[in-house]
Write an enzyme that holds these catalytic residues in place. Structure first.
Site, PDB file in Angstrom:
ATOM      1  N   CYS A  88       1.891   4.150  -6.003  1.00  0.00           N
ATOM      2  CA  CYS A  88       0.955   3.709  -4.979  1.00  0.00           C
ATOM      3  C   CYS A  88      -0.478   3.964  -5.426  1.00  0.00           C
ATOM      4  CB  CYS A  88       1.244   4.386  -3.643  1.00  0.00           C
ATOM      5  SG  CYS A  88       0.448   5.952  -3.374  1.00  0.00           S
ATOM      6  N   GLU A  89      -1.321   3.021  -5.094  1.00  0.00           N
ATOM      7  CA  GLU A  89      -2.699   3.104  -5.585  1.00  0.00           C
ATOM      8  C   GLU A  89      -3.545   4.095  -4.782  1.00  0.00           C
ATOM      9  OE1 GLU A  89      -3.912  -0.947  -5.395  1.00  0.00           O
ATOM     10  OE2 GLU A  89      -4.654  -0.800  -3.336  1.00  0.00           O
ATOM     11  N   HIS A  90      -3.009   4.593  -3.683  1.00  0.00           N
ATOM     12  CA  HIS A  90      -3.775   5.550  -2.886  1.00  0.00           C
ATOM     13  C   HIS A  90      -3.579   6.982  -3.353  1.00  0.00           C
ATOM     14  CE1 HIS A  90      -3.121   2.219   0.236  1.00  0.00           C
ATOM     15  NE2 HIS A  90      -4.333   2.099  -0.245  1.00  0.00           N
ATOM     16  N   HIS A  91      -2.384   7.297  -3.842  1.00  0.00           N
ATOM     17  CA  HIS A  91      -2.082   8.686  -4.196  1.00  0.00           C
ATOM     18  C   HIS A  91      -1.530   8.846  -5.604  1.00  0.00           C
ATOM     19  CE1 HIS A  91      -1.593   8.214   0.236  1.00  0.00           C
ATOM     20  NE2 HIS A  91      -2.305   9.319   0.244  1.00  0.00           N
ATOM     21  N   GLN A 130       2.923  -1.723  -1.560  1.00  0.00           N
ATOM     22  CA  GLN A 130       4.131  -2.513  -1.343  1.00  0.00           C
ATOM     23  C   GLN A 130       3.817  -3.939  -0.904  1.00  0.00           C
ATOM     24  OE1 GLN A 130       7.115  -0.474   0.969  1.00  0.00           O
ATOM     25  NE2 GLN A 130       8.166  -2.371   1.495  1.00  0.00           N
ATOM     26  N   CYS A 160       4.548   9.402  -1.298  1.00  0.00           N
ATOM     27  CA  CYS A 160       3.347   9.932  -0.643  1.00  0.00           C
ATOM     28  C   CYS A 160       3.575  10.099   0.850  1.00  0.00           C
ATOM     29  CB  CYS A 160       2.126   9.059  -0.924  1.00  0.00           C
ATOM     30  SG  CYS A 160       2.225   7.405  -0.238  1.00  0.00           S
TER      31      CYS A 160
HETATM   32 ZN   LIG Z   1       0.357   6.467  -1.152  1.00  0.00          ZN
END
Ligand SMILES: [Zn+2]
Length: 201
Positions: A88-91, A130, A160
């Protein structure tokens, strides 16, 4: 879809990642010289090179189209339970699961079946979310095949969410994309959803 790659050679990029990982380890309080960690920055750098290797879905060119005489049957082609792994690009934590893909060919135009899992792999091997994977698989198939309809469902577990949340272990996130016949015709959509239900072959 992100910035252009920098122009550094592979060796320099790996070295830079390695140094950054070492910084992280130091700053979370680790002793980077202890035995278990000595090779870790190098291993992580190599791993990122591998699992984040694809930067742009537009580069997916390695596919073959076939002409098959389908008459006017307009049956859907369904490939289900294609496994995928992404980050995931956030975490920068893994999310993974299954992708189900269906399309209804137009003008007898079909793609080699093994190319659909390859497309899934291709759009997954980068920092992503996703929803983006779902849309990118669909958009690429529309671009390549111009089919009468495309359906894509992605079911995934997100580390995450699960590692950080409370009581979220094993929760599954489902995203979907429908175009053409699958969007406009409820029977088509139901046929697809029945087809991807667990244990049905
Ligand atoms: Zn994430």
């Amino acid at each position: 879809m992100g910035k252009n790659k920098n122009n550094l050679d592979k060796e320099t990029r790996l070295k830079n990642i390695e140094n950054a990982v070492r910084e992280i380890l130091i700053n979370v309080g680790e002793d980077v010289d202890r035995e278990g960690l000595i090779e870790t920055p190098k291993r992580v750098a190599k791993m990122y090179e591998e699992i984040l290797s694809t930067k742009n879905v537009d580069d997916f060119e390695n596919y073959k189209l076939f002409d098959v005489d389908l008459g006017d049957s307009q049956e859907m082609v369904l490939v289900k339970e294609i496994p995928f792994f992404s980050m995931c690009e956030h975490h920068m934590l893994p999310f993974f699961g299954k992708v189900h893909v269906a399309y209804i060919p137009q003008d007898n135009r079909v793609i080699g079946l093994s190319k659909i899992p390859r497309l899934v792999e291709f759009v997954s091997r980068k920092l992503s979310v996703q929803e983006e994977i779902t849309v990118n698989v669909a958009k690429k198939l529309i671009e390549i095949l111009n089919p009468l309809g495309v359906a894509v469902v992605v079911e995934a577990r997100h580390m995450c969410i699960e590692m950080r949340g409370v009581n979220k272990i094993g929760s599954v996130t489902r995203t979907s994309f429908y175009s053409g016949e699958f969007k406009e015709n409820a029977d088509r959509k139901r046929e697809f959803l029945d087809g991807i239900r667990d244990g049905k072959f």
